[in-house]
Motif scaffolding. Structure first.
Motif, PDB file in Angstrom:
ATOM      1  N   ASN A 218      -3.294   3.356  -0.460  1.00  0.00           N
ATOM      2  CA  ASN A 218      -3.824   2.808  -1.709  1.00  0.00           C
ATOM      3  C   ASN A 218      -3.150   1.483  -2.036  1.00  0.00           C
ATOM      4  OD1 ASN A 218      -5.507   5.163  -2.689  1.00  0.00           O
ATOM      5  ND2 ASN A 218      -3.519   6.155  -2.437  1.00  0.00           N
TER       6      ASN A 218
ATOM      7  N   PHE B 160       0.846  -1.194   0.000  1.00  0.00           N
ATOM      8  CA  PHE B 160       0.000   0.000   0.000  1.00  0.00           C
ATOM      9  C   PHE B 160       0.878   1.240   0.000  1.00  0.00           C
ATOM     10  CE2 PHE B 160      -2.415  -3.369   1.876  1.00  0.00           C
ATOM     11  CZ  PHE B 160      -3.721  -3.163   1.466  1.00  0.00           C
TER      12      PHE B 160
ATOM     13  N   ALA C 193      -1.380  -2.285  -9.392  1.00  0.00           N
ATOM     14  CA  ALA C 193      -2.482  -1.361  -9.669  1.00  0.00           C
ATOM     15  C   ALA C 193      -2.272  -0.732 -11.042  1.00  0.00           C
ATOM     16  CB  ALA C 193      -2.526  -0.279  -8.600  1.00  0.00           C
TER      17      ALA C 193
ATOM     18  N   CYS D 259      -0.032   6.029  -7.713  1.00  0.00           N
ATOM     19  CA  CYS D 259      -0.623   6.882  -6.676  1.00  0.00           C
ATOM     20  C   CYS D 259       0.452   7.508  -5.807  1.00  0.00           C
ATOM     21  CB  CYS D 259      -1.616   6.102  -5.818  1.00  0.00           C
ATOM     22  SG  CYS D 259      -0.840   4.785  -4.870  1.00  0.00           S
TER      23      CYS D 259
END
Length: 144
Positions: A124, A120, A133, A137
């Motif tokens: 996120n 993460f 992903a 981010c």
């Protein structure tokens, strides 16, 4: 504190067949494996999980002046890794390697401990069970 000289490049620039370390492009393509490598070799010498966390998280954040990172506490960004420290795996051609030139990792052929399950960044989910992903981010931490 530990750091990584992650420096992926074309295999031909590594000059693997020459055997001359001083002429080869520096760095290794193994950023994906810094936690398992640190854990695998460190635990042989009594290194604790707390020490690994300090070396890779707390101290680099402090050195870089990143006050929003480096600890799991209120007010810090939720940069977390979920991993299984006792899970072992053989780093070979069958293991998923997520960098540009996977055939030149310094750790190919090694048995490592500590499987990263998910990651993460600022809360996120960016990686889980071998899948990344679709959108980045992260954010710029240090300006040049």
């Amino acid at each position: 504190m530990l750091s990584s000289d992650h420096s992926p490049t074309k295999p031909k620039l590594k000059l693997l067949s020459d055997g001359d370390f001083l002429k080869a492009w520096g760095g290794i393509s193994s950023l994906q494996f810094v936690l398992p490598v640190t854990w695998s070799y460190g635990k042989k010498y009594g290194v604790t999980l707390e020490q690994v966390a300090s070396w890779w998280i707390d101290r680099p954040s402090k050195l870089a002046g990143l006050h929003s990172k480096g600890a799991i506490t209120v007010g810090k960004q939720a940069d977390l890794v979920v991993w299984e420290p006792e899970a072992e795996f053989e780093l070979d051609e069958e293991h998923p390697i997520h960098f540009k030139h996977p055939s030149i990792s310094a750790y190919l052929g090694r048995r490592l401990s500590g499987k990263v399950v998910s990651t993460f960044v600022r809360g996120n989910l960016v990686f889980r069970e071998g899948k990344h992903a679709s959108d980045a981010c992260g954010s710029l931490q240090l300006a040049a």
